[in-house]
Design an enzyme around this catalytic site. Structure first.
Site, PDB file in Angstrom:
ATOM      1  N   LEU A   2     -68.690 -85.114-128.216  1.00 13.03           N
ATOM      2  CA  LEU A   2     -69.056 -85.421-126.834  1.00 13.03           C
ATOM      3  C   LEU A   2     -69.545 -84.170-126.100  1.00 13.03           C
ATOM      4  O   LEU A   2     -70.536 -84.214-125.364  1.00 13.03           O
ATOM      5  CB  LEU A   2     -67.871 -86.046-126.099  1.00 13.03           C
ATOM      6  CG  LEU A   2     -68.137 -86.485-124.655  1.00 13.03           C
ATOM      7  CD1 LEU A   2     -69.329 -87.434-124.565  1.00 13.03           C
ATOM      8  CD2 LEU A   2     -66.895 -87.143-124.051  1.00 13.03           C
ATOM      9  N   GLU A   5     -63.034 -74.457 -88.510  1.00 13.95           N
ATOM     10  CA  GLU A   5     -63.349 -73.932 -87.185  1.00 13.95           C
ATOM     11  C   GLU A   5     -62.396 -74.471 -86.121  1.00 13.95           C
ATOM     12  O   GLU A   5     -61.992 -73.746 -85.208  1.00 13.95           O
ATOM     13  CB  GLU A   5     -64.798 -74.296 -86.798  1.00 13.95           C
ATOM     14  CG  GLU A   5     -65.855 -73.710 -87.716  1.00 13.95           C
ATOM     15  CD  GLU A   5     -66.257 -74.637 -88.834  1.00 13.95           C
ATOM     16  OE1 GLU A   5     -67.454 -74.661 -89.171  1.00 13.95           O
ATOM     17  OE2 GLU A   5     -65.371 -75.343 -89.391  1.00 13.95           O
ATOM     18  N   ARG A  50     -50.129 -81.616-114.329  1.00 19.77           N
ATOM     19  CA  ARG A  50     -48.673 -81.510-114.374  1.00 19.77           C
ATOM     20  C   ARG A  50     -48.232 -80.361-113.465  1.00 19.77           C
ATOM     21  O   ARG A  50     -48.483 -79.182-113.763  1.00 19.77           O
ATOM     22  CB  ARG A  50     -48.209 -81.290-115.815  1.00 19.77           C
ATOM     23  CG  ARG A  50     -48.566 -82.476-116.720  1.00 19.77           C
ATOM     24  CD  ARG A  50     -48.017 -82.321-118.123  1.00 19.77           C
ATOM     25  NE  ARG A  50     -48.739 -81.325-118.890  1.00 19.77           N
ATOM     26  CZ  ARG A  50     -49.858 -81.571-119.584  1.00 19.77           C
ATOM     27  NH1 ARG A  50     -50.408 -82.776-119.551  1.00 19.77           N
ATOM     28  NH2 ARG A  50     -50.428 -80.610-120.283  1.00 19.77           N
ATOM     29  N   ALA A  80     -60.109 -77.443-134.282  1.00 21.90           N
ATOM     30  CA  ALA A  80     -59.072 -78.324-134.842  1.00 21.90           C
ATOM     31  C   ALA A  80     -59.139 -78.250-136.356  1.00 21.90           C
ATOM     32  O   ALA A  80     -60.166 -77.895-136.940  1.00 21.90           O
ATOM     33  CB  ALA A  80     -59.274 -79.766-134.373  1.00 21.90           C
TER      34      ALA A  80
END
Length: 366
Positions: free
Chosen positions: A303, A53, A208, A163
């Site tokens: 996890l 503002e 990065r 994986a």
């Protein structure tokens, strides 16, 4: 009104310019319109600097008197690191204020709008509220629940594997998907991972700049406020010589007492949360208390499965590559279920191509 929606859309466009830089503050944009003409606009760049503002009022000058101000979040009414924006609007003599939504911050929570009304300013709220809430989902959740908004980033093959059996996972997806992940990191207050990921992938979890795919100004803003990197390492398996720790200061959440000084001496911080394993709820509450709005979890199936089983994930960002990894490869997340009735229902809110891969955004249906 159609006109109100159009001007609020412009204010939201401005607010998004702060996607990578406003933490712990919300992303806010403002436009000021007089006689159907844009006379001032602004957005909040970073904490401690003028709010949206103020920038818009400075640009509008005297033309703000009697004008309409469109703000993506209720103007603040309290003194923090900057003066109240509601008072600035009153002093400028605006005739009408349109807010996309009420501020969930208990220090504001309707007080800003009431201050404007009491000064004789016409007030409206709720214009493009859904879009405004989405832009600040983390800030809103932190204010309303004391927890941050948690995103889980997952990369998988067409057969749902993350994986190889050996743990090899680089790279499942292509450069465009990896750039998207860099932008997810850059917008987050915290990037959180586990010991398995750091040990297996030599992960640093940094932002990065050359991979963000953003313009120079936005990239500079993003790099000025890198996310806090958090490692969940209940048994302290990751050595301080690991690339993760060499990449800069980090926070370690563990269940091993008496380690705090060793990490402090190495330029890091350790928090003991839990006895046998890290208390993930306590960790999220601690991060929220430090001002974390959005937490990005980039971790292995164990996890992420633990977060999911506790109902702590607000959004899944799933990147899918057009390849098979085979039946012996590792699953997307460890979430042992025995009955179909136990399955978690998700709502897919977005799905799109990202380079040669696909990105799916899903949220718990409940």
């Amino acid at each position: 009104m159609t006109t109100d929606h159009a001007w609020m859309a412009r204010a939201l466009q401005l607010a998004r310019k702060g996607l990578y830089s406003t933490h712990p503050n919300p992303r806010v944009g403002c436009v000021i319109v007089a006689d159907g003409e844009l006379v001032g606009e602004g957005w909040h760049v970073r904490a401690g600097e003028p709010h949206a503002e103020v920038h818009a009022l400075r640009q509008a000058g005297e033309r703000a008197r009697g004008a309409t101000a469109y703000v993506t979040l209720e103007p603040c009414s309290h003194y923090g690191r900057t003066p109240p924006c509601a008072e600035a609007l009153v002093k400028a003599g605006v005739g009408r204020v349109v807010a996309a939504m009420q501020d969930p911050n208990p220090q504001v929570a309707g007080n800003g709008l009431e201050l404007l009304r009491s000064a004789g300013i016409e007030v409206a709220s709720g214009v493009l509220e859904f879009e405004a809430r989405e832009l600040n989902c983390g800030f809103i959740k932190r204010m309303e629940s004391g927890l941050p908004f948690v995103r889980a980033k997952l990369a998988m093959s067409l057969d749902g594997r993350t994986a190889m059996a050996s743990g090899e996972s680089q790279w499942i997806t292509g450069p465009a998907a990896r750039a998207e992940v860099q932008r997810l990191r850059a917008r987050s207050s915290v990037v959180l991972t586990g010991a398995d990921t750091v040990l297996m992938d030599a992960a640093r979890l940094t932002v990065r700049g050359d991979e963000l795919g953003l313009d120079a100004e936005t990239t500079a803003l993003a790099l000025q406020r890198p996310p806090l990197r958090v490692l969940v390492d209940g048994r302290l398996r990751v050595p301080l010589e690991a690339p993760f720790f060499q990449a800069g200061p980090a926070l370690v959440a563990t269940a091993v007492p008496g380690c705090e000084e060793a990490y402090r001496a190495a330029g890091h911080e350790a928090l003991v949360l839990g006895q046998e394993r890290v208390d993930l709820v306590a960790l999220l509450r601690e991060l929220a208390a430090r001002g974390a709005n959005e937490v990005l979890v980039e971790a292995g199936p164990r996890l992420i499965g633990a977060f999911a089983s506790l109902g702590l994930i607000d959004e899944y960002q799933i990147f899918m590559a057009a390849k098979f990894l085979g039946s012996s490869a590792r699953p997307l997340l460890e979430l042992p279920l025995e009955r179909m009735s136990e399955a978690s229902e998700l709502k897919i809110v977005d799905i799109r191509a990202v380079g040669d891969d696909w990105k799916m955004v899903a949220r718990p249906a409940s």
